[in-house]
Design a protein around this motif. Sequence first.
Motif, PDB file in Angstrom:
ATOM      1  N   PHE A 105      34.901  37.796  47.634  1.00 47.83           N
ATOM      2  CA  PHE A 105      33.931  38.701  47.007  1.00 47.83           C
ATOM      3  C   PHE A 105      34.351  39.022  45.581  1.00 47.83           C
ATOM      4  O   PHE A 105      35.506  39.306  45.299  1.00 47.83           O
ATOM      5  CB  PHE A 105      33.841  40.001  47.819  1.00 47.83           C
ATOM      6  N   ARG A 106      33.388  38.960  44.662  1.00 44.62           N
ATOM      7  CA  ARG A 106      33.612  39.356  43.271  1.00 44.62           C
ATOM      8  C   ARG A 106      32.446  40.237  42.859  1.00 44.62           C
ATOM      9  O   ARG A 106      31.289  39.813  42.961  1.00 44.62           O
ATOM     10  CB  ARG A 106      33.675  38.137  42.352  1.00 44.62           C
ATOM     11  N   HIS A 107      32.739  41.451  42.406  1.00 46.52           N
ATOM     12  CA  HIS A 107      31.655  42.316  41.948  1.00 46.52           C
ATOM     13  C   HIS A 107      31.374  42.061  40.479  1.00 46.52           C
ATOM     14  O   HIS A 107      32.129  41.382  39.784  1.00 46.52           O
ATOM     15  CB  HIS A 107      31.945  43.797  42.203  1.00 46.52           C
ATOM     16  N   ASN A 108      30.264  42.625  40.004  1.00 47.34           N
ATOM     17  CA  ASN A 108      29.812  42.389  38.633  1.00 47.34           C
ATOM     18  C   ASN A 108      30.779  43.042  37.647  1.00 47.34           C
ATOM     19  O   ASN A 108      30.877  44.260  37.588  1.00 47.34           O
ATOM     20  CB  ASN A 108      28.403  42.965  38.466  1.00 47.34           C
ATOM     21  N   PRO A 109      31.494  42.264  36.839  1.00 48.27           N
ATOM     22  CA  PRO A 109      32.480  42.857  35.926  1.00 48.27           C
ATOM     23  C   PRO A 109      31.851  43.599  34.744  1.00 48.27           C
ATOM     24  O   PRO A 109      32.510  44.413  34.115  1.00 48.27           O
ATOM     25  CB  PRO A 109      33.289  41.652  35.447  1.00 48.27           C
ATOM     26  N   THR A 117      30.645  49.936  38.084  1.00 48.44           N
ATOM     27  CA  THR A 117      31.896  49.329  38.532  1.00 48.44           C
ATOM     28  C   THR A 117      33.049  49.729  37.629  1.00 48.44           C
ATOM     29  O   THR A 117      34.137  50.049  38.098  1.00 48.44           O
ATOM     30  CB  THR A 117      31.767  47.799  38.559  1.00 48.44           C
ATOM     31  N   LYS A 142      37.960  47.809  45.526  1.00 51.89           N
ATOM     32  CA  LYS A 142      38.023  46.360  45.353  1.00 51.89           C
ATOM     33  C   LYS A 142      36.777  45.659  45.890  1.00 51.89           C
ATOM     34  O   LYS A 142      36.269  44.717  45.279  1.00 51.89           O
ATOM     35  CB  LYS A 142      39.270  45.829  46.072  1.00 51.89           C
ATOM     36  N   TYR A 143      36.268  46.119  47.031  1.00 52.62           N
ATOM     37  CA  TYR A 143      35.134  45.456  47.670  1.00 52.62           C
ATOM     38  C   TYR A 143      33.808  46.184  47.479  1.00 52.62           C
ATOM     39  O   TYR A 143      32.868  45.972  48.223  1.00 52.62           O
ATOM     40  CB  TYR A 143      35.428  45.237  49.151  1.00 52.62           C
ATOM     41  N   ARG A 144      33.742  47.057  46.474  1.00 53.80           N
ATOM     42  CA  ARG A 144      32.516  47.764  46.082  1.00 53.80           C
ATOM     43  C   ARG A 144      31.936  48.606  47.224  1.00 53.80           C
ATOM     44  O   ARG A 144      30.738  48.726  47.395  1.00 53.80           O
ATOM     45  CB  ARG A 144      31.491  46.750  45.568  1.00 53.80           C
TER      46      ARG A 144
END
Length: 130
Positions: free
Chosen positions: A36-40, A45, A69-71
Motif C-alpha cells: 500500500f502507498r498513499h498519495n504523497p 496525509t 502508515k496505512y492511512r
Amino acid sequence: AKSINLCQSTMPQRTTPGGSKKKKGRAPKHQNSFAFRHNPKSKKTDKILNSPNVGVCRRCHDKIEWRKKYRKYKPRTQLGKCNLCCGKNIKAAYHTICTECAGGDRAIADMEKRRGGGGGGVVVQPAGEK
C-alpha cells in the motif's frame, strides 16, 4: 465516604464461551501484488504524518504509527476527555490521557493496572524532554 471516579469505564470483559479459538473466515483468494502507498501530495496525509505521537506507551505508539502508515489514522475534530483527570483537554487522536497526566508516573501506573502489570509501561516523550 468513598470517592468514586465516574470517568473510568466499568464495562465487563468479554470472553469466548468455552475459551476456544475459532478460525475466522477462510484464506484470501488473491495475494496483494504490491504494498500500500498513499498519495504523497495530499495535504491531509502530510498533516497526519507530521502530527506528533508522544505521551503514550510503546505499544500504543506502534499502533498509532501503523494507522498513519496505512492511512487508517483519523484526526480528532473535538477535544477528548482524559481518563485520569476527567478534563476535556485531549487534542491528539487515539490518546486517552492528557499531556499533563501522561508526563508523570501516574500514567504509567494506570497503564500497568489496566494491562495487568505486563510490562511495557514506558511512556514515549517528545525529543526535547526527558
